[in-house]
Write an enzyme that holds these catalytic residues in place. Structure first.
Site, mmCIF file in Angstrom:
data_model
loop_
_atom_site.group_PDB
_atom_site.id
_atom_site.type_symbol
_atom_site.label_atom_id
_atom_site.label_comp_id
_atom_site.label_asym_id
_atom_site.label_seq_id
_atom_site.Cartn_x
_atom_site.Cartn_y
_atom_site.Cartn_z
ATOM 1 N N HIS A 536 0.817 -1.216 0.000
ATOM 2 C CA HIS A 536 0.000 0.000 0.000
ATOM 3 C C HIS A 536 0.853 1.269 0.000
ATOM 4 O O HIS A 536 0.703 2.143 -0.864
ATOM 5 C CB HIS A 536 -0.917 0.016 1.222
ATOM 6 N N HIS A 722 0.516 -8.037 -3.382
ATOM 7 C CA HIS A 722 -0.596 -7.632 -2.522
ATOM 8 C C HIS A 722 -1.606 -8.764 -2.362
ATOM 9 O O HIS A 722 -2.092 -9.020 -1.250
ATOM 10 C CB HIS A 722 -1.286 -6.385 -3.071
ATOM 11 N N ASN A 726 -2.973 -10.258 1.254
ATOM 12 C CA ASN A 726 -4.254 -9.658 1.637
ATOM 13 C C ASN A 726 -5.411 -10.653 1.659
ATOM 14 O O ASN A 726 -6.124 -10.761 2.646
ATOM 15 C CB ASN A 726 -4.617 -8.507 0.705
ATOM 16 N N ILE A 870 -8.309 -2.808 -2.095
ATOM 17 C CA ILE A 870 -8.947 -2.999 -0.807
ATOM 18 C C ILE A 870 -7.869 -3.317 0.225
ATOM 19 O O ILE A 870 -6.780 -3.758 -0.140
ATOM 20 C CB ILE A 870 -10.007 -4.122 -0.840
#
Length: 870
Positions: A536, A722, A726, A870
């Protein structure tokens, strides 16, 4: 009669002279696809009524073509402007109560002298914004069909200093841009950069930088003050998007936090927001409802209970049977949150709020305690949430890199006698030389913060875990070292104790506690470093720099843009709700108020090139160069699901990027002479990651190889890396005992009341030591929201428009990439069915699918989206 002309299929005269002897302009027909602001928006009805009046007054949506061929001195030597044409039948098209597309016609006057359209100006004279998806011109003389991919919110015209302009879907390096469009290309980039001073508001399109100075809230309480991250050697950090909020009253270096309950009030460039993504919007709303409404309901619930779990069965009941919410708490909650929303989040009928989906790690009820086995504990270091830390042990005992002048002796106290009996007949030297010993090391990261952490309600240890690679390819933990700072001061080093495997009695319980303390460290590192920092946070400067320095028609912009979707918005939401002072992370992780400061400390050693998966694996000693192995790499742990699948994805991305970039850049000189590309990379290093700008590892961006490697790393971070950290959160951390995020007591010593409690009731003692009932409920709820795939997810290899470009060679390369991803999916399925690969599924019977390219809606546990959305 017609002289010297031809008639096209539509019956129009092209380059012809009619019997009247005058040039006749013809009409170019077009279709415009857009989404009006939907009726669920509370301003929409009023806006629609005003729009009806504006339509009657002749104020409308107009489009104006810009020539790619013919200059016009009246337009500053930009392209010749056509006559403005209105959208047809705006108010005869009903606006759906849900966000949906509408198609409108438009007719442009065109004559031979105009040439080929290369751009288009869109003016919105209505009172509300709309989302413009595309514009298509049909039967353009000498050009045929011309397509504009817009994908942008267009606000009322009076809000813009420069009119909104969109280019065709052609791709141009700066020196290839038609001369008539250069002016417009440059002006559009100037708009996106802004002036660095103006107050930013909703609808603005400015991309700019700021430090992380908005995490604290010192005006509310001095306990909520937090250090500024970024802009200093003490607390370096990647930059985030500028929001232009005023400073706090009590600390001019901190930005104020304008927070309006029920809304998302942080500035993000309009086209980066969730607004046009129905399901992502819904997931974001779930997150806001969770923080603003459901956490208070949890607090009301636990205040009416013993406030603690006493057994694993009570935790299991959250998923299998549900827990009744007290009437008062339920009434308070349902007065603020619609019942359909509660049903979506918790599948409640209004009575059983606390019933969660069963996490896959405990889904196989024939083996309800499989998650507690040593094999599963070790397997999750290779195929779980955080498969990015384990490394080859090269020296025994392990050593520390902490400054001994400050922290004293921090080297490990693990001895040969602690582990040799468990090395399948090998001595330590033989295990080291045969690459059989590995370490999960959370010692140096945690130790500098432990004294401060342990002065709060959290109590935890720094940890080292040694593991032995067995002949069947699985790992077994052979020792765990837990350490705390010396009571007399940091310079006296660490106080450490070593724990070894046991299955029964008090020793077996203590061993389970030791593994739980390791999991606390690993979960903190996962969330703060592997997930937040290394995906992020580090990617946001790339999003900003790309939009500021690369035109939308630049090939590298077109390559990277899909991998930025929604990242700035989810990061802004994280700063507002999750990583802020007093937010969810500080409430539920042992690192508490020092969480973001810890991630800043780790950022000091961040290295862009080491984010490349092959480089990362080699740095950790997991892979070595071997020309006889696939891609020239050999894994020392053959059955390492993250690495095996990840390398397949990495090299598929790398080939796609190589084929794409090689089409546009035929030589290194073309890379060097591209002013936009050079400005992009310079700003990225010197501003976006400016605290590390002097590091020697930055690519110089002087060769095609540097460009290819850099773009591959960016895409890898945004997509596969990611996804791997995640979307398995609920699978593994959705069951709190498997991945506790916080510990509230240190490991008990023999003779202490806590030790006696373990002997008497180990399960009750476990829950008094690890996360509380409230912290568990919050943690489960957050990871459930964050682990979901949206229904409009765009996965790796996919584009949200088939008309994203016109060049056939890159389009063919994308098809090849897509086919390779399909093959990888089949390879992953085959490996997961191979019983000899024990780390693929493990004791909990959960196949490794986090790097399966395609996914499903919801808690699928598989799928690689293009971007960090997200």
């Amino acid at each position: 009669m017609i002289l010297g002309g031809v008639i096209n299929a539509a019956g129009n005269v092209v380059n012809g002279i009619t019997g009247g002897g005058k040039n006749k302009s013809q009409k170019i027909k077009g279709n415009v696809v857009l989404m009006k602001k939907n009726l669920l928006d509370f301003n929409a009805l009023a806006s629609s009524a005003i729009d009806n009046v504006f339509e009657l007054l002749g104020q409308e949506v107009t489009l104006q073509l810009i020539s790619a061929d013919t200059p016009d001195s009246a337009n500053g030597n930009g392209g010749k402007l056509g006559k403005a044409a209105p959208l047809e039948k705006w108010n005869l098209t009903l606006t759906s109560p849900l966000a949906s597309d509408s198609t409108y016609g438009v007719s442009f006057e065109w004559d031979e002298q105009f040439g080929t359209p290369g751009a288009i100006i869109v003016r919105n004279k209505h009172s509300a914004e709309f989302y413009l998806k595309s514009i298509t011109l049909e039967d353009v003389p000498r050009a045929g069909r011309i397509h504009f991919v817009c994908n942008s919110w267009v606000y009322p015209d009076y809000q813009y200093k420069k009119p909104r302009i969109f280019f065709t879907n052609k791709t141009y390096l700066p020196h290839e841009m038609p001369a008539t469009l250069i002016k417009h290309r440059q002006e559009e980039l100037e708009v996106l950069r802004g002036d660095g001073k103006t107050q930013l508001k909703t609808g603005d399109r400015v991309y700019d930088y700021a430090t992380y100075n908005d995490l604290g809230n010192p005006d509310l309480s001095s306990s909520l003050a937090r250090p500024v991250l970024g802009g200093s050697t003490e607390h370096p950090y990647p930059r985030r998007g500028r929001t232009s909020r005023p400073p706090t009253r009590s600390d001019p270096s901190s930005e104020s936090r304008l927070y309006i309950p029920g809304t998302f009030s942080t500035y993000v460039p309009r086209d980066e927001q969730f607004g046009h993504l129905k399901t992502s919007d819904f997931i974001a709303y779930n997150l806001k409802v969770l923080v603003q409404n459901i956490i208070p309901a949890f607090e009301a619930f636990v205040n009416l209970t013993p406030n603690e779990f006493d057994s694993f069965k009570q935790v299991d009941d959250l998923y299998l049977n549900g827990i009744q919410l007290p009437t008062d708490a339920l009434n308070k909650l349902t007065s603020n949150v619609p019942l359909p929303m509660l049903k979506e989040i918790f599948r409640t009928d209004g009575q059983q709020l606390l019933k969660f989906p069963v996490p896959k790690v405990i889904e196989d009820r024939s083996k309800p305690t499989a998650w507690r086995t040593d094999e599963e504990f070790a397997r999750e270091m290779l195929a779980g949430l955080n498969p990015l830390v384990i490394r080859l042990l090269k020296d025994f005992p392990p050593t520390s890199k902490l400054d001994p002048e400050v922290y004293g002796n921090q080297n490990s106290t693990i001895t040969k006698e602690d582990i040799e009996y468990n090395l399948d007949g090998l001595i330590v030297e033989e295990a080291l030389s045969s690459n059989k010993l590995f370490i999960l090391d959370h010692h140096d990261t945690m130790m500098p913060f432990l004294r401060r952490i342990n002065n709060t309600s959290a109590k935890t240890h720094a940890s080292r875990t040694l593991l032995f690679l067995r002949g069947d390819g699985t790992l077994k933990p052979v020792a765990i070292e837990l350490s705390v700072p010396h009571p007399d001061g940091d310079k006296f080093g660490a106080v450490s104790k070593v724990y070894t495997p046991a299955e029964h009695g008090i020793d077996g319980s203590i061993w389970q506690f030791a593994k739980a303390f390791v999991a606390v460290n690993d979960e903190g590192h996962h969330q703060l470093v592997s997930h937040w920092l290394n995906t992020h946070a580090v990617l946001e400067p790339f999003v900003i720099a790309t939009n500021r320095q690369l035109s939308v028609v630049h090939p590298i912009y077109k390559l990277l843009h899909p991998h930025y979707r929604d990242t700035m918005t989810i990061n802004a939401m994280a700063r507002e709700l999750l990583i802020n002072a007093g937010g969810v992370i500080e409430m539920t992780f042992s690192t508490g108020k020092y969480s973001m400061e810890l991630s800043s400390e780790v950022y000091k050693s961040w290295n862009f090139l080491e984010q490349a998966l092959p480089n990362d694996l080699k740095k950790r000693g997991i892979a070595i160069d071997d020309e006889n192995s696939e891609h020239g790499l050999r894994l020392l742990i053959k059955d390492y699901p993250f690495a095996v699948d990840g390398l397949k994805i990495w090299f598929a991305i790398e080939k796609w990027v190589r084929d794409y970039c090689s089409f546009y850049y035929k030589s290194d000189e073309m890379v060097q002479q591209d002013p936009e590309l050079q400005a992009w990379w310079k700003e990225l290093k010197e501003v976006g990651h400016g605290d590390l700008k002097d590091q020697p590892w930055w690519p110089k961006m002087q060769t095609r190889e540097e460009l290819i490697e850099s773009c591959t790393i960016i895409i890898w971070i945004a997509s596969a890396l990611h996804a791997s950290v995640n979307f398995g959160q609920y699978t593994y951390a959705g069951y709190g005992p498997n991945r506790p995020t916080i510990s509230r007591r240190l490991m008990p010593e023999k003779g202490s009341p806590e030790y006696a409690e373990i002997e008497k009731n180990p399960e009750k003692a476990f829950f008094r030591t690890m996360a509380s009932q409230l912290q568990t409920l919050i943690g489960i709820s957050v990871v459930e929201v964050l682990s979901k795939h949206a229904s409009d997810e765009v996965y790796l290899g996919q584009r949200d428009s088939p008309d994203w470009m016109t060049d056939s060679t890159p389009l063919a390369a994308l098809e090849d990439f897509q086919k390779r991803l399909v093959d990888i999916e089949q390879e992953i399925i085959k490996m997961n069915n191979d019983k000899t690969l024990r780390n693929r599924v493990g004791p909990v019977n959960v196949p490794y699918t986090l790097l399966h390219p395609n996914g499903d809606v919801g808690l699928a546990g598989k799928g690689i989206p293009n971007s960090i959305s997200i």
